[in-house]
Design a protein around this motif. Structure first.
Motif, PDB file in Angstrom:
ATOM      1  N   PRO A  74      43.946  29.581  90.116  1.00  0.00           N
ATOM      2  CA  PRO A  74      41.331  29.749  90.644  1.00  0.00           C
ATOM      3  C   PRO A  74      41.453  27.889  91.097  1.00  0.00           C
ATOM      4  CG  PRO A  74      42.100  28.979  87.957  1.00  0.00           C
ATOM      5  CD  PRO A  74      43.569  29.812  88.775  1.00  0.00           C
ATOM      6  N   GLN A  75      42.591  26.893  91.111  1.00  0.00           N
ATOM      7  CA  GLN A  75      42.462  24.992  91.682  1.00  0.00           C
ATOM      8  C   GLN A  75      43.873  25.014  92.047  1.00  0.00           C
ATOM      9  OE1 GLN A  75      39.161  23.520  91.377  1.00  0.00           O
ATOM     10  NE2 GLN A  75      38.126  25.374  91.226  1.00  0.00           N
ATOM     11  N   GLY A  76      43.382  24.149  92.788  1.00  0.00           N
ATOM     12  CA  GLY A  76      44.881  23.606  93.502  1.00  0.00           C
ATOM     13  C   GLY A  76      45.787  24.090  94.379  1.00  0.00           C
ATOM     14  N   GLU A  77      45.140  25.367  95.692  1.00  0.00           N
ATOM     15  CA  GLU A  77      45.622  25.776  96.165  1.00  0.00           C
ATOM     16  C   GLU A  77      46.851  25.042  96.654  1.00  0.00           C
ATOM     17  OE1 GLU A  77      42.160  27.198  98.674  1.00  0.00           O
ATOM     18  OE2 GLU A  77      42.134  29.089  97.572  1.00  0.00           O
ATOM     19  N   GLN A  78      48.144  25.396  96.986  1.00  0.00           N
ATOM     20  CA  GLN A  78      48.762  25.371  98.085  1.00  0.00           C
ATOM     21  C   GLN A  78      49.769  25.959  98.704  1.00  0.00           C
ATOM     22  OE1 GLN A  78      53.020  23.493  96.469  1.00  0.00           O
ATOM     23  NE2 GLN A  78      51.711  21.282  96.947  1.00  0.00           N
ATOM     24  N   GLU A  79      50.233  25.884 100.472  1.00  0.00           N
ATOM     25  CA  GLU A  79      51.518  26.767 101.102  1.00  0.00           C
ATOM     26  C   GLU A  79      51.945  26.374 100.751  1.00  0.00           C
ATOM     27  OE1 GLU A  79      52.423  29.200 104.736  1.00  0.00           O
ATOM     28  OE2 GLU A  79      50.443  28.833 104.582  1.00  0.00           O
ATOM     29  N   ARG A  80      53.883  26.693 101.362  1.00  0.00           N
ATOM     30  CA  ARG A  80      54.976  25.694 101.349  1.00  0.00           C
ATOM     31  C   ARG A  80      55.860  26.244 102.340  1.00  0.00           C
ATOM     32  NH1 ARG A  80      57.404  20.546  99.934  1.00  0.00           N
ATOM     33  NH2 ARG A  80      59.910  20.754  99.162  1.00  0.00           N
ATOM     34  N   THR A  81      56.536  25.999 102.770  1.00  0.00           N
ATOM     35  CA  THR A  81      57.491  27.023 103.642  1.00  0.00           C
ATOM     36  C   THR A  81      59.050  25.629 104.157  1.00  0.00           C
ATOM     37  OG1 THR A  81      56.299  28.135 105.277  1.00  0.00           O
ATOM     38  CG2 THR A  81      57.843  27.283 106.063  1.00  0.00           C
ATOM     39  N   PHE A  82      59.357  25.894 103.821  1.00  0.00           N
ATOM     40  CA  PHE A  82      61.093  25.037 103.916  1.00  0.00           C
ATOM     41  C   PHE A  82      62.341  26.195 104.371  1.00  0.00           C
ATOM     42  CE2 PHE A  82      64.605  22.651 102.957  1.00  0.00           C
ATOM     43  CZ  PHE A  82      63.752  21.561 102.573  1.00  0.00           C
ATOM     44  N   VAL A  83      62.965  25.261 105.640  1.00  0.00           N
ATOM     45  CA  VAL A  83      64.020  26.225 106.588  1.00  0.00           C
ATOM     46  C   VAL A  83      64.722  24.921 106.033  1.00  0.00           C
ATOM     47  CG1 VAL A  83      64.269  27.220 108.665  1.00  0.00           C
ATOM     48  CG2 VAL A  83      62.268  27.593 107.876  1.00  0.00           C
ATOM     49  N   SER A  84      66.034  25.545 106.313  1.00  0.00           N
ATOM     50  CA  SER A  84      67.171  24.747 105.568  1.00  0.00           C
ATOM     51  C   SER A  84      68.059  25.323 107.511  1.00  0.00           C
ATOM     52  CB  SER A  84      68.459  25.482 103.956  1.00  0.00           C
ATOM     53  OG  SER A  84      67.093  24.640 103.310  1.00  0.00           O
ATOM     54  N   GLY A  85      68.580  24.017 107.956  1.00  0.00           N
ATOM     55  CA  GLY A  85      69.373  24.618 108.646  1.00  0.00           C
ATOM     56  C   GLY A  85      70.747  23.582 108.882  1.00  0.00           C
ATOM     57  N   THR A  86      71.831  24.152 109.617  1.00  0.00           N
ATOM     58  CA  THR A  86      73.581  23.226 109.532  1.00  0.00           C
ATOM     59  C   THR A  86      73.227  22.274 110.027  1.00  0.00           C
ATOM     60  OG1 THR A  86      73.526  24.103 112.144  1.00  0.00           O
ATOM     61  CG2 THR A  86      74.080  25.949 109.817  1.00  0.00           C
ATOM     62  N   GLU A  87      71.594  21.641 110.503  1.00  0.00           N
ATOM     63  CA  GLU A  87      71.597  20.217 111.487  1.00  0.00           C
ATOM     64  C   GLU A  87      70.270  19.771 110.593  1.00  0.00           C
ATOM     65  OE1 GLU A  87      72.338  20.296 115.079  1.00  0.00           O
ATOM     66  OE2 GLU A  87      74.063  21.429 115.547  1.00  0.00           O
TER      67      GLU A  87
END
Length: 334
Positions: free
Chosen positions: A230-243
């Motif tokens: 109901p409160q505090g919306e969030q979207e998160r994207t994290f991509v890990s790479g070799t460098e």
């Protein structure tokens, strides 16, 4: 808009528009006609109105059609449009049966016409920058992607969307399944495990909590959807790479801050635009550019079938409680 002979060689011989003869028009009921007229008055008073889509397809100067109906009736509309010599942008999800999708792709090739899917999430500013950063090698080879969305999806109460059993994994998450393939290019998904659950306080029918774990031949990925917040919306994207890595976070998809880190340091590009409406401009723009440049669009329907295979596998996994190999489930489970 002109098309060179190489397009016909690559995609097959198209059906000329002049050979298309519409069937007897279907007469819609007064309530449907009234809704069409009302929508025209509100959004585009100059719009031409048709009681049968085949009358529209018979107009030679129309080269591209955007088909935004619900999935069950879409395949025939796509076939008729391709046979009429039109390029097609299909709404997502593209089809409910992968075999039907493959048949439509083959038919589009024979017609010498483009068939693309409106995966507009690819042109959301944060997703667009992330996929280009991965593609250009800024973080080396991406080997993991973890995406989560926490928001309130209860607005569907009382609408047709509430009737969709796997509302989150199917209707909503299709964007995120597609983005995983963009963020992990070249990787092959091998197994999908998913589950869903009702939130303790939710008042609508479909499960609003969903999670997905995907194993790839050289990567891993997770998706988490909390759609009853109901409160505090969030979207998160994290991509890990070799460098290096890419991280994007913000109050859901319309307002994201993105950062990239590698051996050269860390930077935060200024993102311009919004998923709505710029994502939709991106898909149609990509289709039109691909026609002009005589190439397949990046959102080609054949490519999209791989994203649908992930989605179907996730829904089946949630139903059966076991891992599913992408592509093994050919029809969306009910």
């Amino acid at each position: 808009m002109s098309h060179s002979n190489s397009m016909s060689t690559k995609l097959g011989t198209c059906f000329p528009s002049v050979d298309y003869k519409p069937r007897k028009p279907r007469q819609y009921s007064p309530p449907i006609k009234a809704r069409v007229e009302s929508a025209a008055r509100e959004f585009y008073p100059e719009a031409r109105q048709f009681s049968d889509y085949r009358d529209l397809l018979a107009i030679p100067e129309i080269e591209v059609v955007d088909i935004a109906t619900h999935p069950p009736i879409r395949p025939q509309l796509i076939r008729d449009s391709l046979q009429a010599g039109k390029h097609v942008l299909s709404q997502k999800p593209f089809v409910l049966d992968l075999d039907v999708g493959e048949e439509l792709v083959a038919f589009a090739r024979r017609c010498g016409r483009h068939l693309a899917v409106n995966q507009n999430g690819r042109w959301a500013p944060h997703f667009s920058y992330a996929r280009e950063a991965v593609s250009s090698g800024l973080i080396g080879q991406a080997f993991a992607a973890h995406l989560s969305v926490h928001w309130d999806h209860s607005w569907v109460r009382g609408t047709e969307f509430e009737k969709i059993k796997h509302l989150i994994l199917y209707d909503y998450a299709i964007h995120w399944f597609d983005m995983l393939r963009c963020l992990l290019p070249g990787a092959k998904a091998t197994r999908v495990f998913a589950s869903t659950l009702k939130a303790p306080h939710q008042q609508i029918v479909p499960h609003l909590l969903g999670q997905v774990l995907i194993e790839w031949d050289r990567a891993q990925a997770t998706l988490a959807f909390d759609a009853a917040l109901p409160q505090g919306e969030q979207e998160r994207t994290f991509v890990s790479g070799t460098e290096g890595s890419i991280c994007s976070v913000g109050p859901v998809y319309q307002d994201q801050s993105l950062s990239v880190r590698n051996s050269l340091g860390e930077w935060q590009p200024r993102l311009e635009g919004k998923w709505f409406p710029d994502g939709f401009r991106g898909t149609m723009g990509e289709l039109l550019c691909s026609i002009e440049e005589n190439r397949f669009p990046r959102i080609d329907a054949e490519d999209n079938l791989q994203s649908l295979a992930l989605c179907f596998a996730a829904v089946a996994s949630a139903e059966l409680g076991q891992p599913i190999v992408p592509g093994a489930i050919r029809v969306l489970p009910e």
